[in-house]
Design a protein around this motif. Structure first.
Motif, mmCIF file in Angstrom:
data_model
loop_
_atom_site.group_PDB
_atom_site.id
_atom_site.type_symbol
_atom_site.label_atom_id
_atom_site.label_comp_id
_atom_site.label_asym_id
_atom_site.label_seq_id
_atom_site.Cartn_x
_atom_site.Cartn_y
_atom_site.Cartn_z
ATOM 1 N N UNK A 59 0.843 -1.332 -0.020
ATOM 2 C CA UNK A 59 0.112 -0.039 0.061
ATOM 3 C C UNK A 59 0.667 1.257 -0.013
ATOM 4 N N UNK A 60 2.050 1.092 0.422
ATOM 5 C CA UNK A 60 3.016 2.420 0.362
ATOM 6 C C UNK A 60 3.346 2.598 -1.023
ATOM 7 N N UNK A 61 2.916 3.688 -1.386
ATOM 8 C CA UNK A 61 2.985 3.903 -2.920
ATOM 9 C C UNK A 61 4.335 4.406 -3.567
ATOM 10 N N UNK A 101 -1.817 -3.732 -4.694
ATOM 11 C CA UNK A 101 -2.424 -2.805 -3.665
ATOM 12 C C UNK A 101 -3.771 -2.103 -4.705
ATOM 13 N N UNK A 102 -3.168 -1.443 -5.939
ATOM 14 C CA UNK A 102 -4.104 -0.745 -6.612
ATOM 15 C C UNK A 102 -5.295 -1.554 -7.365
ATOM 16 N N UNK A 103 -5.077 -2.756 -7.632
ATOM 17 C CA UNK A 103 -5.875 -3.903 -8.126
ATOM 18 C C UNK A 103 -6.864 -4.369 -6.899
ATOM 19 N N UNK A 123 -7.286 -7.074 4.012
ATOM 20 C CA UNK A 123 -7.194 -8.123 3.712
ATOM 21 C C UNK A 123 -6.077 -8.637 2.760
ATOM 22 N N UNK A 124 -5.531 -7.736 2.052
ATOM 23 C CA UNK A 124 -4.647 -7.984 1.034
ATOM 24 C C UNK A 124 -3.332 -8.202 1.937
ATOM 25 N N UNK A 125 -3.112 -7.432 2.884
ATOM 26 C CA UNK A 125 -1.812 -7.848 3.754
ATOM 27 C C UNK A 125 -2.149 -8.859 4.770
ATOM 28 N N UNK A 126 -3.081 -9.081 5.128
ATOM 29 C CA UNK A 126 -3.382 -10.271 6.101
ATOM 30 C C UNK A 126 -3.456 -11.672 5.456
ATOM 31 N N UNK A 127 -3.958 -11.565 3.988
ATOM 32 C CA UNK A 127 -4.159 -12.819 3.372
ATOM 33 C C UNK A 127 -2.701 -13.398 3.154
ATOM 34 N N UNK A 128 -1.822 -12.350 2.851
ATOM 35 C CA UNK A 128 -0.388 -12.922 2.568
ATOM 36 C C UNK A 128 0.028 -13.399 3.669
#
Length: 219
Positions: A59-61, A101-103, A123-128
């Motif tokens: 998420x850090x752009x 993140x953008x997706x 969800x993105x970060x915790x899923x990984x």
């Protein structure tokens, strides 16, 4: 609906682990958003769990911002290990690709911070984190994100619990801001001279914070 006290849930788990000894201390795969937020969490848990910090924050752009935060995370862990605060702490850095993140948040670009866009990011970060924890045979996985007063601890725990069922690895419930955990993280950040960001990392948070003139704590 009754509110769940996630700090008390964590207390119960820790009480069941007390006196386990180094050899039987469980392994924790801990997602960290940044060094400041992890400071208290690591201090709190490193004498109870064998911790591997997972630094995964697509998420850090801005690449430079990402590298700065990642370096601070590693510097803090090195300091804790030198001081022997608890069991030695390991660190793994995930793949850095903001495209993921953008997706994940496509269509939610204009969503207010703290809403569905943030939940997709969680969800993105915790899923990984859950996937790697399962692959690595860890006993638990967790995140430092609940230490932030600006993050929804209930939603984070709900996502974590759902992923625990999906991946077959136990979720460690938390609300690390409780018992002045957030206050302690500020003290530790000052003690170790940690870089504290003024926005969570994504372009949307940065724009919103600049517009509001507020400070963001926690990635």
């Amino acid at each position: 609906m009754n509110q769940i006290n996630y700090q008390k849930e964590l207390d119960k788990i820790i009480a069941g682990l007390s006196g386990a000894g180094e050899k039987s201390a469980p392994d924790l795969f801990l997602h960290s958003c940044c060094a400041p937020c992890s400071s208290y969490v690591l201090e709190y848990l490193c004498g109870i769990f064998h911790i591997t910090v997972f630094y995964f924050n697509p998420n850090i752009s801005a690449t430079e911002e990402y590298r700065k935060r990642a370096a601070e995370q590693k510097r803090l862990i090195e300091a804790y290990n030198r001081e022997g605060k608890g069991y030695p702490i390991s660190v793994e850095e995930g793949d850095y690709d903001p495209v993921h993140f953008y997706e994940a948040v496509r269509g939610l670009e204009n969503c207010p911070e703290g809403g569905e866009r943030c939940f997709r990011c969680f969800d993105l970060r915790l899923r990984e984190t859950a996937r790697r924890a399962a692959e690595g045979g860890f006993d638990y996985f967790c995140t430092t994100l609940t230490i932030s007063p600006l993050k929804n601890a209930r939603k984070l725990n709900e996502i974590g619990q759902a992923l625990a069922r999906e991946y077959g690895v136990a979720w460690l419930p938390s609300d690390f801001k409780k018992r002045e955990g957030y206050k302690r993280s500020i003290e530790l950040s000052r003690q170790y001279g940690l870089y504290r960001q003024d926005y969570c990392g994504c372009v949307y948070s940065r724009a919103e914070r600049r517009k509001e003139g507020q400070a963001c704590t926690g990635g």
